[in-house]
Write an enzyme that holds these catalytic residues in place. Structure first.
Site, PDB file in Angstrom:
ATOM      1  N   LYS A  54      87.335  -1.777 123.376  1.00  0.00           N
ATOM      2  CA  LYS A  54      87.219  -1.780 124.836  1.00  0.00           C
ATOM      3  C   LYS A  54      86.136  -2.785 125.275  1.00  0.00           C
ATOM      4  O   LYS A  54      85.372  -3.287 124.443  1.00  0.00           O
ATOM      5  CB  LYS A  54      86.890  -0.363 125.306  1.00  0.00           C
ATOM      6  CG  LYS A  54      88.018   0.645 125.012  1.00  0.00           C
ATOM      7  CD  LYS A  54      87.628   2.043 125.466  1.00  0.00           C
ATOM      8  CE  LYS A  54      88.744   3.041 125.238  1.00  0.00           C
ATOM      9  NZ  LYS A  54      88.382   4.412 125.697  1.00  0.00           N
ATOM     10  N   TYR A  94      97.471   4.348 130.490  1.00  0.00           N
ATOM     11  CA  TYR A  94      96.850   5.656 130.747  1.00  0.00           C
ATOM     12  C   TYR A  94      97.663   6.451 131.772  1.00  0.00           C
ATOM     13  O   TYR A  94      97.105   7.111 132.654  1.00  0.00           O
ATOM     14  CB  TYR A  94      95.415   5.462 131.248  1.00  0.00           C
ATOM     15  CG  TYR A  94      94.407   5.120 130.170  1.00  0.00           C
ATOM     16  CD1 TYR A  94      94.395   5.782 128.931  1.00  0.00           C
ATOM     17  CD2 TYR A  94      93.423   4.153 130.385  1.00  0.00           C
ATOM     18  CE1 TYR A  94      93.454   5.464 127.945  1.00  0.00           C
ATOM     19  CE2 TYR A  94      92.482   3.841 129.403  1.00  0.00           C
ATOM     20  CZ  TYR A  94      92.508   4.502 128.195  1.00  0.00           C
ATOM     21  OH  TYR A  94      91.572   4.214 127.214  1.00  0.00           O
ATOM     22  N   ASN A 157      83.173   4.632 125.400  1.00  0.00           N
ATOM     23  CA  ASN A 157      83.357   5.064 124.003  1.00  0.00           C
ATOM     24  C   ASN A 157      83.954   3.997 123.073  1.00  0.00           C
ATOM     25  O   ASN A 157      84.529   4.298 122.030  1.00  0.00           O
ATOM     26  CB  ASN A 157      84.114   6.392 123.936  1.00  0.00           C
ATOM     27  CG  ASN A 157      85.495   6.305 124.550  1.00  0.00           C
ATOM     28  OD1 ASN A 157      85.946   5.214 124.910  1.00  0.00           O
ATOM     29  ND2 ASN A 157      86.173   7.434 124.654  1.00  0.00           N
ATOM     30  N   HIS A 160      89.767   2.396 121.460  1.00  0.00           N
ATOM     31  CA  HIS A 160      90.954   3.231 121.703  1.00  0.00           C
ATOM     32  C   HIS A 160      91.784   3.287 120.425  1.00  0.00           C
ATOM     33  O   HIS A 160      91.886   2.298 119.702  1.00  0.00           O
ATOM     34  CB  HIS A 160      91.816   2.615 122.820  1.00  0.00           C
ATOM     35  CG  HIS A 160      93.185   3.223 122.883  1.00  0.00           C
ATOM     36  ND1 HIS A 160      93.448   4.410 123.550  1.00  0.00           N
ATOM     37  CD2 HIS A 160      94.373   2.847 122.318  1.00  0.00           C
ATOM     38  CE1 HIS A 160      94.725   4.719 123.406  1.00  0.00           C
ATOM     39  NE2 HIS A 160      95.314   3.782 122.664  1.00  0.00           N
ATOM     40  N   GLU A 171     102.733   2.591 123.170  1.00  0.00           N
ATOM     41  CA  GLU A 171     101.627   1.682 123.469  1.00  0.00           C
ATOM     42  C   GLU A 171     101.834   0.313 122.818  1.00  0.00           C
ATOM     43  O   GLU A 171     101.530  -0.721 123.415  1.00  0.00           O
ATOM     44  CB  GLU A 171     100.307   2.308 123.006  1.00  0.00           C
ATOM     45  CG  GLU A 171      99.900   3.511 123.857  1.00  0.00           C
ATOM     46  CD  GLU A 171      98.709   4.279 123.288  1.00  0.00           C
ATOM     47  OE1 GLU A 171      98.144   3.841 122.256  1.00  0.00           O
ATOM     48  OE2 GLU A 171      98.345   5.305 123.873  1.00  0.00           O
TER      49      GLU A 171
HETATM   50  P1  DAT Z   1      91.070   9.174 123.842  1.00  0.00           P
HETATM   51  O1  DAT Z   1      90.576   7.801 124.216  1.00  0.00           O
HETATM   52  O2  DAT Z   1      90.183   9.822 122.822  1.00  0.00           O
HETATM   53  O3  DAT Z   1      92.517   9.180 123.439  1.00  0.00           O
HETATM   54  P2  DAT Z   1      91.896  10.286 126.393  1.00  0.00           P
HETATM   55  O4  DAT Z   1      93.230   9.658 126.148  1.00  0.00           O
HETATM   56  O5  DAT Z   1      91.869  11.726 126.761  1.00  0.00           O
HETATM   57  O6  DAT Z   1      90.936  10.092 125.139  1.00  0.00           O
HETATM   58  O7  DAT Z   1      91.134   9.497 127.544  1.00  0.00           O
HETATM   59  C1  DAT Z   1      91.226   8.085 127.628  1.00  0.00           C
HETATM   60  C2  DAT Z   1      89.872   7.551 127.996  1.00  0.00           C
HETATM   61  O8  DAT Z   1      89.492   8.019 129.278  1.00  0.00           O
HETATM   62  C3  DAT Z   1      88.750   7.996 127.079  1.00  0.00           C
HETATM   63  O9  DAT Z   1      88.675   7.226 125.902  1.00  0.00           O
HETATM   64  C4  DAT Z   1      87.566   7.820 127.941  1.00  0.00           C
HETATM   65  C5  DAT Z   1      88.091   8.187 129.308  1.00  0.00           C
HETATM   66  N1  DAT Z   1      87.789   9.600 129.617  1.00  0.00           N
HETATM   67  C6  DAT Z   1      88.413  10.695 129.136  1.00  0.00           C
HETATM   68  N2  DAT Z   1      87.856  11.823 129.613  1.00  0.00           N
HETATM   69  C7  DAT Z   1      86.855  11.415 130.420  1.00  0.00           C
HETATM   70  C8  DAT Z   1      85.882  12.074 131.215  1.00  0.00           C
HETATM   71  N3  DAT Z   1      85.831  13.410 131.291  1.00  0.00           N
HETATM   72  N4  DAT Z   1      84.988  11.334 131.905  1.00  0.00           N
HETATM   73  C9  DAT Z   1      85.012   9.994 131.867  1.00  0.00           C
HETATM   74  N5  DAT Z   1      85.906   9.287 131.143  1.00  0.00           N
HETATM   75  C10 DAT Z   1      86.795   9.986 130.422  1.00  0.00           C
HETATM   76 MG    MG Z   2      94.256   8.867 124.527  1.00  0.00          MG
END
Ligand code: DAT
Ligand code: MG
Length: 195
Positions: A54, A94, A157, A160, A171
């Site tokens: 990212k 997303y 974080n 991805h 994806e």
């Molecule tokens: P992942 O990236 O582990 O698959 P996800 O698909 O649930 O997680 O979410 C996509 C991204 O969105 C994640 O990497 C960071 C952001 N995100 C998720 N939950 C969040 C939150 N509570 N607050 C801020 N950003 C968040």
């Molecule tokens: Mg995800």
């Protein structure tokens, strides 16, 4: 070719008398020495996943270290590119999160700079990549995972990784055209994975 043989054959010779490696040796030496090899002699490894560094990971020059982890693990890189993500692509990527309260700030972050997106191939690569990346919230991530080693807040974080086989397929098609994914034989494939 002659030079390769003179270097590699003495190195490989201790294996010749070992019974468990007898079946492997002709195939292995042929692979290492660039000799003839049938396609079916390689494990049928087809599972693929999408991994992306990212914008925060790119800005912090972590791309090399992240690629290194996947290479070291034994996965094969079959697609790689750097791009500035559009909001349109991001909303498709997303699509399950567009109604979340954090979605606007997620878009802002993900479009704040270039990302490096990759397709990795190998045995169980989808699940293994999730373990290597660590949980979504870095606060819960163990040391040794990408998120556990390089990040501390869920909004930044670093990386991805697709979360399922179906997600990975969706994806990969979203981010890559078929011609951007290369089919190639990795020389160590027969050593890192049993047929
Ligand atoms: P992942 O990236 O582990 O698959 P996800 O698909 O649930 O997680 O979410 C996509 C991204 O969105 C994640 O990497 C960071 C952001 N995100 C998720 N939950 C969040 C939150 N509570 N607050 C801020 N950003 C968040
Ligand atoms: Mg995800």
């Amino acid at each position: 070719m002659l030079l390769q043989r003179s270097i590699l054959l003495p190195l490989l010779s201790p294996w010749r008398g070992h019974s468990t490696n007898k079946a492997l040796m002709p195939r292995l030496s042929a692979t290492l020495l660039g000799g003839p090899r049938s396609k079916s002699s390689l494990p049928d490894v087809k599972e693929r996943t999408l991994v992306a560094v990212k914008p925060d990971g790119v800005q912090r020059r972590l791309v090399g270290q992240i690629i290194c982890r996947f290479e070291q693990r034994g996965f094969k890189l079959v697609g790689l590119k750097m791009l500035q993500v559009s909001e349109e692509l991001l909303s498709q990527h997303y699509c399950q999160l567009t109604q979340k309260p954090f979605y606007p700030s997620l878009v802002q972050y993900m479009t704040s700079g270039p990302v490096v997106v990759m397709v990795w191939e190998g045995h169980n690569v989808v699940q293994a990549s999730r373990v290597m990346v660590g949980p979504t919230n870095p606060s819960a991530a163990q040391a040794g995972t990408v998120r556990g080693d390089f990040s501390l807040h869920v909004s930044r974080n670093v990386v991805h990784a697709s979360d399922s086989l179906e997600g990975a397929e969706r994806e990969i098609h979203l981010w890559f055209q078929g011609k951007e994914l290369l089919k190639w034989d990795c020389w160590d494939q027969a050593i890192t994975c049993e047929e």
